[in-house]
Write a protein that holds these residues in place. Structure first.
Motif, short mmCIF file in Angstrom:
data_model
loop_
_atom_site.label_atom_id
_atom_site.label_comp_id
_atom_site.label_asym_id
_atom_site.label_seq_id
_atom_site.Cartn_x
_atom_site.Cartn_y
_atom_site.Cartn_z
N PHE A 1 -15.69 3.37 -12.99
CA PHE A 1 -14.78 3.95 -12.12
C PHE A 1 -13.98 2.59 -11.53
CE2 PHE A 1 -17.99 6.95 -12.10
CZ PHE A 1 -17.41 8.00 -12.81
N ASN A 2 -12.63 2.82 -11.10
CA ASN A 2 -11.84 1.72 -10.61
C ASN A 2 -12.18 1.75 -8.83
OD1 ASN A 2 -10.68 0.90 -12.68
ND2 ASN A 2 -9.36 2.77 -12.82
N VAL A 3 -13.32 1.66 -8.46
CA VAL A 3 -13.71 1.63 -7.13
C VAL A 3 -14.60 0.32 -7.04
CG1 VAL A 3 -14.81 2.89 -5.27
CG2 VAL A 3 -14.01 4.28 -7.19
N ARG A 4 -14.27 -0.45 -5.69
CA ARG A 4 -15.11 -1.63 -5.72
C ARG A 4 -15.51 -1.42 -4.20
NH1 ARG A 4 -9.70 -2.59 -5.93
NH2 ARG A 4 -8.44 -3.59 -4.32
N PHE A 5 -16.55 -2.28 -4.06
CA PHE A 5 -17.25 -2.11 -2.71
C PHE A 5 -17.47 -3.56 -2.26
CE2 PHE A 5 -18.46 1.39 -5.27
CZ PHE A 5 -18.33 2.41 -4.37
N ASN A 6 -16.86 -4.11 -1.20
CA ASN A 6 -17.33 -5.41 -0.74
C ASN A 6 -17.66 -5.36 0.69
OD1 ASN A 6 -16.62 -7.12 -3.01
ND2 ASN A 6 -14.87 -5.87 -2.97
N THR A 7 -17.91 -6.39 1.35
CA THR A 7 -18.45 -6.56 2.86
C THR A 7 -17.52 -7.54 3.14
OG1 THR A 7 -20.70 -6.10 2.22
CG2 THR A 7 -20.36 -6.98 4.37
N LEU B 1 -12.23 8.82 -4.39
CA LEU B 1 -12.07 7.68 -4.40
C LEU B 1 -12.06 7.29 -6.15
CD1 LEU B 1 -14.58 6.00 -2.08
CD2 LEU B 1 -11.84 5.70 -2.15
N LYS B 2 -12.95 8.04 -6.74
CA LYS B 2 -12.97 7.98 -8.38
C LYS B 2 -11.61 8.37 -8.80
CE LYS B 2 -17.93 8.59 -8.54
NZ LYS B 2 -18.99 9.16 -9.11
N ARG C 1 -6.08 12.79 -2.16
CA ARG C 1 -6.16 11.46 -2.83
C ARG C 1 -6.95 10.59 -1.58
NH1 ARG C 1 -1.34 8.13 -5.10
NH2 ARG C 1 -3.05 6.51 -5.19
N LEU C 2 -7.52 9.41 -2.08
CA LEU C 2 -7.87 8.38 -1.10
C LEU C 2 -8.36 7.20 -1.83
CD1 LEU C 2 -9.11 8.03 1.68
CD2 LEU C 2 -11.25 8.60 0.92
N ASP C 3 -7.60 6.14 -1.34
CA ASP C 3 -7.44 4.80 -2.01
C ASP C 3 -8.32 3.76 -1.27
OD1 ASP C 3 -5.50 5.46 -4.17
OD2 ASP C 3 -4.66 6.06 -2.18
N LEU D 1 0.70 -1.15 -0.01
CA LEU D 1 -0.02 0.00 0.02
C LEU D 1 0.81 1.20 -0.12
CD1 LEU D 1 -2.74 -1.13 2.73
CD2 LEU D 1 -2.69 -1.18 0.06
N ARG D 2 2.10 1.24 -0.51
CA ARG D 2 3.10 2.15 -0.53
C ARG D 2 2.63 3.33 -1.46
NH1 ARG D 2 8.75 1.44 -3.04
NH2 ARG D 2 7.39 1.36 -4.83
N ASP D 3 2.37 4.77 -0.85
CA ASP D 3 1.84 5.98 -1.55
C ASP D 3 0.44 5.91 -1.67
OD1 ASP D 3 4.58 6.55 -2.09
OD2 ASP D 3 4.60 5.74 -3.76
N LYS D 4 -0.05 5.11 -0.85
CA LYS D 4 -1.78 5.29 -0.89
C LYS D 4 -2.22 5.45 0.36
CE LYS D 4 -3.15 1.64 -4.19
NZ LYS D 4 -4.14 0.46 -4.49
N VAL D 5 -3.29 6.06 0.43
CA VAL D 5 -4.10 6.94 1.57
C VAL D 5 -5.37 5.85 2.17
CG1 VAL D 5 -5.31 8.69 2.50
CG2 VAL D 5 -3.35 9.13 0.92
#
Length: 261
Positions: free
Chosen positions: A196-202, A148-149, A101-103, A19-23
């Motif tokens: 968009f490159n956004v996924r949603f999971n539970t 996120l988008k 940013r937000l990942d 997760l380097r460089d990610k928020v």
């Protein structure tokens, strides 16, 4: 959209700098599974935004992350019980101003009063559970979407609970509000539809030695339970690009264990 059940791939081994460089925004980061997620993401290189309402607990997690030499986190408190749309917007603006940013969004916060019959639930109890477990997380996620988008690989993770999947007497408002999260993630995933490159999971942790488990099952011996740290690979997988094919899914963290009521 039909709910898809998933498990951790056999042999999954995340890299140290995954997760380097990610928020990553982690709600409920002051204790329990939220704290596990925050420490895990920081260990693997993410700049973690620590959310909670108890600043003292957040400061302790902050100190632990810094002492370990991980990327410096940020503390962003917010009380779900009292928040307004204006405060949510300001919350997201703070993230935009600080990180731009937000990942990853990991929803670790939850509310549980006690086990009791539905006949004993009053309006305040329903509103507390709905507010913390469903409506504010949904509104917060919506507020996060513009950031996120912009990510090339973004993940939103909700935590559900065993009794939300297999309802049982006396779990009432907690079970009902948590059960809605699987539906919420499936709808959001369907509406994104690959745009968009956004996924949603539970994520279904199962029974572990968490503060919430101690409250709901006070007679259990914590040292004999599955420890919270064992969930780190699951939390990482859902934040990892390796899980990109999953969206609108429920990741079962205890596929080989019997259901424990």
């Amino acid at each position: 959209m039909k709910l898809v059940y998933a498990t951790l791939p056999s042999g999954y081994s995340p890299s140290a700098d995954l997760l380097r460089d990610k928020v990553a925004l982690v709600t409920g980061a002051g204790q329990g599974l939220g704290k596990v997620a925050a420490l895990t993401y920081a260990k693997h290189g993410a700049s973690v935004i620590l959310h909670g309402r108890n600043v003292t607990k957040l400061e302790m997690v902050y100190d632990e992350i810094v002492a370990a030499g991980f990327p410096e986190p940020a503390i962003l408190p917010l009380d779900y019980m009292k928040t307004t749309q204006t405060e949510l917007d300001a919350f997201i603006q703070s993230i935009h101003t600080t990180f731009a940013r937000l990942d990853v969004v990991f929803h670790g916060v939850n509310h549980f009063d006690s086990c009791m019959p539905l006949a004993m639930h009053d309006l305040d109890m329903w509103q507390r559970h709905a507010c913390v477990n469903l409506t504010v997380p949904a509104a917060l996620t919506k507020a996060c979407l513009p950031l996120l988008k912009r990510s090339t690989d973004a993940s939103v993770i909700f935590l559900t609970e065993s009794h939300a999947i297999e309802p049982k007497a006396y779990w009432g408002a907690f079970s009902a509000t948590k059960s809605a999260l699987a539906t919420l993630t499936a709808i959001w995933s369907d509406e994104m539809d690959g745009q968009f490159n956004v996924r949603f999971n539970t994520c279904l942790p199962g029974p572990v030695a968490s503060p919430m488990r101690a409250k709901s099952h006070p007679g259990e011996v914590a040292s004999r339970q599955r420890q919270m740290g064992s969930l780190a690979p699951y939390f990482l997988y859902l934040a990892d690009k390796a899980s990109a094919p999953l969206s609108g899914a429920l990741l079962d963290c205890q596929p080989d264990l019997p259901f424990i009521p």
